[in-house]
Design an enzyme around this catalytic site. Structure first.
Site, mmCIF file in Angstrom:
data_model
loop_
_atom_site.group_PDB
_atom_site.id
_atom_site.type_symbol
_atom_site.label_atom_id
_atom_site.label_comp_id
_atom_site.label_asym_id
_atom_site.label_seq_id
_atom_site.Cartn_x
_atom_site.Cartn_y
_atom_site.Cartn_z
ATOM 1 C CG HIS A 61 -5.738 54.730 9.858
ATOM 2 N ND1 HIS A 61 -5.707 53.606 10.485
ATOM 3 C CD2 HIS A 61 -6.127 53.921 8.402
ATOM 4 C CE1 HIS A 61 -5.916 52.568 10.282
ATOM 5 N NE2 HIS A 61 -6.865 52.941 8.511
ATOM 6 C CD GLU A 64 -5.275 55.786 13.254
ATOM 7 O OE1 GLU A 64 -4.349 54.698 14.240
ATOM 8 O OE2 GLU A 64 -6.544 54.734 13.545
ATOM 9 C CG HIS A 154 -2.460 51.875 13.207
ATOM 10 N ND1 HIS A 154 -3.929 51.522 12.126
ATOM 11 C CD2 HIS A 154 -1.515 50.700 12.213
ATOM 12 C CE1 HIS A 154 -2.773 51.622 11.396
ATOM 13 N NE2 HIS A 154 -1.690 51.048 11.246
ATOM 14 C CD GLU A 218 -5.405 49.174 16.306
ATOM 15 O OE1 GLU A 218 -4.996 50.688 16.775
ATOM 16 O OE2 GLU A 218 -4.641 49.307 15.109
HETATM 17 O O1 LIG Z 1 -9.800 51.446 15.954
HETATM 18 C C1 LIG Z 1 -10.112 51.451 14.941
HETATM 19 O O2 LIG Z 1 -11.816 50.566 14.540
HETATM 20 C C2 LIG Z 1 -9.165 50.351 13.907
HETATM 21 C C3 LIG Z 1 -7.834 50.763 14.069
HETATM 22 C C4 LIG Z 1 -7.353 50.708 13.312
HETATM 23 O O3 LIG Z 1 -6.858 51.541 12.330
HETATM 24 N N1 LIG Z 1 -7.252 49.539 12.525
HETATM 25 C C5 LIG Z 1 -5.854 48.922 11.602
HETATM 26 C C6 LIG Z 1 -6.015 47.025 11.989
HETATM 27 C C7 LIG Z 1 -5.396 46.758 10.862
HETATM 28 C C8 LIG Z 1 -4.793 45.474 10.695
HETATM 29 O O4 LIG Z 1 -5.744 44.193 10.531
HETATM 30 O O5 LIG Z 1 -3.821 44.666 11.213
HETATM 31 C C9 LIG Z 1 -7.178 49.137 10.445
HETATM 32 O O6 LIG Z 1 -8.012 48.872 10.830
HETATM 33 O O7 LIG Z 1 -6.672 49.603 9.015
HETATM 34 ZN ZN LIG Z 2 -5.083 52.897 12.174
#
Ligand SMILES: O=C(O)CCC(=O)N[C@@H](CCC(=O)O)C(=O)O
Ligand SMILES: [Zn+2]
Length: 339
Positions: A61, A64, A154, A218
């Site tokens: 993303h 980030e 991320h 994260e």
């Molecule tokens: O903060 C958020 O709402 C999204 C943060 C983020 O990019 N999280 C990933 C998690 C991926 C996973 O579930 O492995 C995403 O949403 O792609």
């Molecule tokens: Zn992300």
């Protein structure tokens, strides 16, 4: 091409990536060869024998930025000879076009396009990039007998009750080893969230197709380039450096005593344009709801907390209809999720 330290693109790979500089196919420094596989993707092969293949990705993303700054600094230290590379390493800056625009994505969320799902629709910037990244990973993970690790770094859109946490891809056949999770805890991870189903995320791709110890990690809240406090990621930096330097890390499983474990209980999907959450925009990830409390509502449906307690993670009402708007998670014990 043999490069002096002074002219190595690894000294500021982020700048080279954003500028889309034309780089040589390979450069050689004293102890390794670096291959520039595609924009923002560099593979480093040490001259000596190695035991583990490490993928570190960031910027899947584009906004980030803290993980991108961490990776750029690691590469800089490698280029200067301050960090010896003793394992094969693939570093991926995921979405340079989105980084330039300082947005999460340009056309579509890149982290929903792996496991080949990029080929199932009209091509766009992220679909082409997902194919390019998948090809680089497949070319890197050539030897199935070697240990494989992939940390996809991320930051979250909002603050989190656990500042740093890892999303564990669904892998019912393999389960999770405590030593693998303990390594993450040593790197500063405060909570683990175990997914309940396959996904089209990058970490699921590496876990499913290559049996890698793969995680989405994260690392705090999104901020602009230059506005991150990287001292908050010191422990991560230390563990990544030690892994790259080929140290055999044997973290103490006791470190997991201070960590919280969650299982995804369900996904809330955005079902209509009118979909919205019942709580304030600033509500942190892992905020808990009690049974019967309203979590989200649209003109066609209401979503209530349906366990004694559920916490919400990644709530985002702005996703397209049909996509994940939030995860609901419930606390679990380590015995329920680990071998
Ligand atoms: O903060 C958020 O709402 C999204 C943060 C983020 O990019 N999280 C990933 C998690 C991926 C996973 O579930 O492995 C995403 O949403 O792609
Ligand atoms: Zn992300």
């Amino acid at each position: 091409m043999f490069m002096t330290v002074k002219s190595s693109p690894l000294l500021d790979f982020l700048a080279a990536t954003l500028a889309d500089e034309t780089l040589p196919n390979t450069i050689e420094q004293a102890d390794f060869t670096a291959r520039f596989v595609a924009r923002g993707i560099v593979q480093i092969d040490p001259n000596q024998r190695t035991s583990r293949d490490i993928v570190i990705s960031c910027g899947i993303h584009g906004n980030e930025t803290a993980p991108i700054e961490i990776c750029n600094r690691l590469l800089q230290r490698i280029a200067r000879g301050e960090l010896a590379v003793k394992q094969r390493l693939l570093v991926i800056f995921g979405n340079p076009a989105a980084m330039l625009q300082q947005t999460r994505f340009v056309d579509e969320n890149l982290n929903r396009l792996f496991c080949g799902s990029h080929s199932q629709g009209e091509q766009n910037l992220e679909r082409k990039r997902a194919a390019e990244i998948e090809a680089a990973v497949a070319a890197f993970y050539v030897d199935a007998s070697r240990a494989r690790l992939h940390w996809d770094l991320h930051t979250a859109i909002r603050a989190s009750a656990h500042e740093k946490f890892a999303v564990c891809p669904y892998q019912p056949e393999r389960g999770y080893r405590r030593s693998v999770l303990a390594l993450l805890a040593d790197a500063g991870i405060e909570a683990f969230l175990f997914n309940h189903a396959p996904a089209y995320t990058f970490s699921y791709h590496s876990s499913k197709l290559f049996n890698a110890d793969a995680f989405t990690i994260e690392l705090g809240k999104v901020a602009a380039f230059g506005a991150n406090d990287l001292s908050r990621l010191e422990k991560l930096d230390v563990v990544l450096s030690r892994l790259i330097a080929g140290e055999e890390l044997t973290p103490d499983a006791d470190v997991l005593k201070d960590v919280t474990f969650y299982q995804v209980s369900r996904v809330i999907t955005k079902d209509h344009d009118s979909f919205d959450f019942s709580f304030a925009e600033a509500t942190a990830n892992f905020t808990r709801f009690s049974q019967g409390e309203l979590i989200a509502k649209s003109s066609t449906n209401s979503v209530f907390c349906d366990a004694v307690t559920e916490a919400i993670v990644f709530p985002n009402a702005k996703v397209p209809v049909g996509q994940r708007a939030a995860l609901c998670v419930v606390p679990v014990s380590i015995e329920q999720v680990c071998m």
